[in-house]
Design a protein around this motif. Structure first.
Motif, PDB file in Angstrom:
ATOM      1  N   PHE A 112       0.845  -1.194   0.000  1.00 55.53           N
ATOM      2  CA  PHE A 112       0.000   0.000   0.000  1.00 55.53           C
ATOM      3  C   PHE A 112       0.880   1.243   0.000  1.00 55.53           C
ATOM      4  O   PHE A 112       1.654   1.477   0.922  1.00 55.53           O
ATOM      5  CB  PHE A 112      -0.904  -0.011   1.227  1.00 55.53           C
ATOM      6  N   ASP A 113       0.775   2.027  -1.045  1.00 56.38           N
ATOM      7  CA  ASP A 113       1.475   3.304  -1.162  1.00 56.38           C
ATOM      8  C   ASP A 113       0.382   4.334  -1.433  1.00 56.38           C
ATOM      9  O   ASP A 113       0.040   4.597  -2.579  1.00 56.38           O
ATOM     10  CB  ASP A 113       2.475   3.256  -2.314  1.00 56.38           C
ATOM     11  N   PRO A 114      -0.200   4.901  -0.393  1.00 53.36           N
ATOM     12  CA  PRO A 114      -1.447   5.669  -0.536  1.00 53.36           C
ATOM     13  C   PRO A 114      -1.407   6.701  -1.648  1.00 53.36           C
ATOM     14  O   PRO A 114      -0.438   7.446  -1.784  1.00 53.36           O
ATOM     15  CB  PRO A 114      -1.583   6.356   0.829  1.00 53.36           C
ATOM     16  N   MET A 115      -2.464   6.693  -2.439  1.00 54.02           N
ATOM     17  CA  MET A 115      -2.754   7.722  -3.435  1.00 54.02           C
ATOM     18  C   MET A 115      -1.945   7.560  -4.720  1.00 54.02           C
ATOM     19  O   MET A 115      -2.391   7.991  -5.777  1.00 54.02           O
ATOM     20  CB  MET A 115      -2.515   9.131  -2.867  1.00 54.02           C
ATOM     21  N   ARG A 116      -0.774   6.957  -4.669  1.00 53.33           N
ATOM     22  CA  ARG A 116       0.142   7.005  -5.805  1.00 53.33           C
ATOM     23  C   ARG A 116      -0.194   6.003  -6.912  1.00 53.33           C
ATOM     24  O   ARG A 116       0.218   6.199  -8.059  1.00 53.33           O
ATOM     25  CB  ARG A 116       1.580   6.810  -5.336  1.00 53.33           C
ATOM     26  N   THR A 117      -0.906   4.926  -6.603  1.00 47.55           N
ATOM     27  CA  THR A 117      -1.177   3.906  -7.621  1.00 47.55           C
ATOM     28  C   THR A 117      -2.653   3.823  -8.008  1.00 47.55           C
ATOM     29  O   THR A 117      -3.021   2.996  -8.848  1.00 47.55           O
ATOM     30  CB  THR A 117      -0.730   2.520  -7.117  1.00 47.55           C
ATOM     31  N   GLU A 118      -3.492   4.658  -7.404  1.00 48.25           N
ATOM     32  CA  GLU A 118      -4.929   4.505  -7.594  1.00 48.25           C
ATOM     33  C   GLU A 118      -5.385   4.814  -9.026  1.00 48.25           C
ATOM     34  O   GLU A 118      -6.339   4.206  -9.521  1.00 48.25           O
ATOM     35  CB  GLU A 118      -5.698   5.378  -6.602  1.00 48.25           C
ATOM     36  N   ALA A 119      -4.750   5.765  -9.702  1.00 51.56           N
ATOM     37  CA  ALA A 119      -5.180   6.108 -11.067  1.00 51.56           C
ATOM     38  C   ALA A 119      -4.952   4.944 -12.019  1.00 51.56           C
ATOM     39  O   ALA A 119      -5.864   4.536 -12.768  1.00 51.56           O
ATOM     40  CB  ALA A 119      -4.447   7.350 -11.552  1.00 51.56           C
ATOM     41  N   GLN A 120      -3.757   4.385 -12.005  1.00 55.25           N
ATOM     42  CA  GLN A 120      -3.448   3.271 -12.909  1.00 55.25           C
ATOM     43  C   GLN A 120      -4.252   2.032 -12.540  1.00 55.25           C
ATOM     44  O   GLN A 120      -4.812   1.354 -13.416  1.00 55.25           O
ATOM     45  CB  GLN A 120      -1.950   2.955 -12.848  1.00 55.25           C
ATOM     46  N   ASP A 121      -4.328   1.733 -11.246  1.00 58.00           N
ATOM     47  CA  ASP A 121      -5.065   0.539 -10.839  1.00 58.00           C
ATOM     48  C   ASP A 121      -6.552   0.671 -11.175  1.00 58.00           C
ATOM     49  O   ASP A 121      -7.212  -0.321 -11.516  1.00 58.00           O
ATOM     50  CB  ASP A 121      -4.888   0.300  -9.339  1.00 58.00           C
ATOM     51  N   GLY A 122      -7.085   1.880 -11.089  1.00 51.19           N
ATOM     52  CA  GLY A 122      -8.486   2.084 -11.435  1.00 51.19           C
ATOM     53  C   GLY A 122      -8.763   1.737 -12.879  1.00 51.19           C
ATOM     54  O   GLY A 122      -9.792   1.101 -13.205  1.00 51.19           O
ATOM     55  N   GLN A 123      -7.889   2.145 -13.761  1.00 49.54           N
ATOM     56  CA  GLN A 123      -8.076   1.816 -15.180  1.00 49.54           C
ATOM     57  C   GLN A 123      -7.998   0.311 -15.404  1.00 49.54           C
ATOM     58  O   GLN A 123      -8.751  -0.248 -16.221  1.00 49.54           O
ATOM     59  CB  GLN A 123      -7.016   2.544 -16.018  1.00 49.54           C
ATOM     60  N   ASP A 124      -7.097  -0.373 -14.674  1.00 51.96           N
ATOM     61  CA  ASP A 124      -6.973  -1.819 -14.826  1.00 51.96           C
ATOM     62  C   ASP A 124      -8.216  -2.539 -14.313  1.00 51.96           C
ATOM     63  O   ASP A 124      -8.643  -3.548 -14.881  1.00 51.96           O
ATOM     64  CB  ASP A 124      -5.733  -2.316 -14.078  1.00 51.96           C
ATOM     65  N   VAL A 125      -8.795  -2.038 -13.230  1.00 56.05           N
ATOM     66  CA  VAL A 125     -10.021  -2.640 -12.700  1.00 56.05           C
ATOM     67  C   VAL A 125     -11.161  -2.497 -13.710  1.00 56.05           C
ATOM     68  O   VAL A 125     -11.924  -3.441 -13.946  1.00 56.05           O
ATOM     69  CB  VAL A 125     -10.408  -2.008 -11.355  1.00 56.05           C
ATOM     70  N   VAL A 126     -11.266  -1.335 -14.332  1.00 58.84           N
ATOM     71  CA  VAL A 126     -12.315  -1.130 -15.335  1.00 58.84           C
ATOM     72  C   VAL A 126     -12.112  -2.068 -16.529  1.00 58.84           C
ATOM     73  O   VAL A 126     -13.083  -2.648 -17.052  1.00 58.84           O
ATOM     74  CB  VAL A 126     -12.355   0.336 -15.785  1.00 58.84           C
ATOM     75  N   ALA A 127     -10.860  -2.243 -16.952  1.00 61.78           N
ATOM     76  CA  ALA A 127     -10.593  -3.167 -18.065  1.00 61.78           C
ATOM     77  C   ALA A 127     -11.022  -4.583 -17.700  1.00 61.78           C
ATOM     78  O   ALA A 127     -11.577  -5.313 -18.535  1.00 61.78           O
ATOM     79  CB  ALA A 127      -9.105  -3.131 -18.405  1.00 61.78           C
ATOM     80  N   TRP A 128     -10.798  -4.983 -16.457  1.00 59.96           N
ATOM     81  CA  TRP A 128     -11.225  -6.306 -15.988  1.00 59.96           C
ATOM     82  C   TRP A 128     -12.754  -6.395 -15.935  1.00 59.96           C
ATOM     83  O   TRP A 128     -13.331  -7.419 -16.329  1.00 59.96           O
ATOM     84  CB  TRP A 128     -10.615  -6.561 -14.611  1.00 59.96           C
TER      85      TRP A 128
END
Length: 534
Positions: A99-115
């Motif tokens: 967990f690295d707060p705030m720093r990975t949420e943008a990229q991970d959000g796009q990956d979740v939507v792709a899934w």
């Protein structure tokens, strides 16, 4: 639905929550555990809440918090026909990575939507919801809005943690309070979590008082290496902070958005900014504001009712009554809940000036008043938009301190409603150029009891001169016979870091000195946006 999902059912807790939140009748649901792959090979834990009947749509929640504190919302959404997908941030509650707060949420959000798009049950579009950090994950996603995104409800959600933490020029200690929650949330009992959130944690308090603060953080939270960087670095363009800022998302997103906040919420300034900017762009945006703190807003029954109504009308397209108007808020001070077409309403400016006798009047007055801010006995923050101990509090003792200037108006001859952003101009000369300035408006009842209404804060880098401070937006009625109180001080601890008086970063300073403030009354005033008063 796959075989890993349990048979649909509605639990006793679901029924109680549905009744407490005053929602329409609920239906059975089931929960399916899944894994979501990220582009770098990390997989995130997901829980998919399936309605028993055909889904009205898909709602995405991305969170660093666990199901024991967060399950009620997705369960109710699923019980009312929305398939709800909850994914857990990296390094939390079974998700891979750190967990690295705030720093990975943008990229991970796009990956979740792709899934999401690959799932056989996906409805072809989705909406988002969530409170606080979960609201932030929405703004991170909106910086590159997916084409199949249709609506959102954001509870007390910031778009810019860096600005929240450092934009006054000094450090807001609620980052430490929040990080303490992150540190213990997977091992602590629910009572322990609630006590720490409401009363503050001893470790967090020790870190805030340490000299320097950053060493206190390092000592108390050795498992949170990212926190040291966030605490010690006030450069908002620096590498710890730059990837966490999503004000640009406000200019990109183009969906119906309901914003819910509280008058004493820690992120209320950003929620109001989001509303104003989206409204200026012509976006279908609504705003609801209650008398809540950060921890109260997300659990309020009225707001969950408004969330479901928003999804039903803007996304599910169900035949239910639409929202009465764009803005729904409580006018504190007994003014009650009101509907507005937009916010703020038309107002005129009531300007009040302090005088040497401690009064506020309509005419400027000569003279000056002094006080000394001592870092050894920092002026306390009483109530206000504090993460743990905020809210509406009696602040009589604060007003009586020797390091606080207090000025009271005459009793109101008629109900006077302040709606909008009050602006204070404080002509303050300080012994040392490095100083903080805290400004508060309170409501003094006829019995003398004083209650905070709204605050403003700024770190000064000049030894003298008039300083303009915008206070937090407010809708408050000063009832007939009540007085308006102006409070001026040199700090508000533990809401903000102790000012060192040396010009150093307040979280890395090893020396702290007292500072004398001299306020010129002739150059000091408070401008109030008022309705209903002449």
């Amino acid at each position: 639905m796959t075989s890993t999902a349990r048979a649909p059912r509605l639990t006793f807790a679901d029924r109680v929550t549905n009744r407490r939140w005053r929602l329409r009748p609920a239906s059975p649901l089931s929960v399916e555990p899944m894994r979501v792959p990220m582009r770098d090979g990390v997989t995130l834990r997901a829980d998919v809440y399936h309605p028993a009947a055909e889904a009205h749509g898909t709602i995405l929640i991305r969170t660093p918090y666990g199901p024991k504190t967060q399950a009620a919302v997705p369960r109710q959404l699923a019980a009312h026909g929305y398939r709800t997908v909850v994914t857990y941030s990296r390094g939390t509650f079974g998700s891979g990575g750190s967990f690295d707060p705030m720093r990975t949420e943008a990229q991970d959000g796009q990956d979740v939507v792709a899934w999401l798009r690959l799932q056989p049950w996906y409805t072809g579009s989705f909406a988002t919801t969530g409170a606080s950090y979960i609201g932030y994950t929405q703004w991170a996603l909106f910086n590159e809005p997916p084409e199949d995104l249709r609506a959102a409800v954001i509870f007390v959600g910031p778009h810019d943690f860096a600005g929240h933490t450092w934009s006054t020029g000094t450090f807001r200690n609620d980052l430490i309070s929040w990080s303490n929650l992150i540190d213990i949330q997977e091992t602590a009992s629910m009572p322990k979590l609630m006590i720490d959130m409401l009363a503050g944690n001893p470790r967090a308090k020790r870190a805030m008082r340490a000299t320097p603060v950053v060493e206190g953080v390092r000592k108390e939270y050795p498992k949170l290496p990212w926190l040291v960087d966030r605490v010690s670095d006030g450069d908002l363009a620096s590498s710890p902070w730059a990837p966490t800022r999503f004000e640009s998302a406000i200019e990109k997103v183009d969906i119906p958005i309901l914003l819910i906040t509280g008058w004493q919420d820690i992120f209320r300034g950003q929620s109001h900014l989001q509303y104003q900017r989206l409204r200026q762009r012509g976006i279908d945006v609504a705003l609801s504001v209650g008398p809540w703190t950060h921890l109260q807003a997300a659990g309020n029954a009225m707001m969950h009712n408004e969330m479901l109504q928003w999804f039903d009308t803007k996304y599910g397209r169900l035949d239910v009554p639409a929202r009465q108007a764009a803005v729904h808020l409580e006018v504190t001070g007994g003014g009650g809940w009101r509907w507005f077409a937009s916010w703020p309403p038309a107002t005129r400016t009531l300007t009040l000036h302090p005088n040497a006798s401690g009064r506020l009047g309509t005419e400027p007055a000569a003279g000056e008043r002094t006080f000394v801010y001592s870092p050894d006995d920092p002026t306390p923050s009483v109530g206000g938009n504090d993460f743990a101990a905020g809210g509406y509090k009696r602040d009589d003792r604060l007003a009586a301190r020797s390091d606080v200037l207090t000025f009271d108006s005459d009793p109101m001859a008629a109900d006077t409603e302040v709606m909008g952003v009050p602006v204070a101009t404080i002509d303050d000369r300080t012994e040392h150029a490095d100083a903080d300035l805290f400004v508060r408006i309170s409501d003094v009842a006829p019995n003398g009891h004083s209650t905070n209404v709204t605050d403003g804060y700024l770190r000064l880098r000049e030894a003298s001169g008039a300083t303009t401070i915008e206070l937090d937006a407010v809708a408050h009625r000063f009832a007939t016979g009540h007085r308006i109180r102006l409070i001026v001080a040199g700090g508000a601890f533990p809401l903000y870091a102790i000012n060192p008086g040396t010009g150093e970063n307040p979280t890395t300073a090893t020396v702290r000195v007292a500072n004398r403030h001299t306020v010129s009354l002739a150059g000091t005033r408070i401008d109030l946006p008022v309705v209903g008063a002449r």
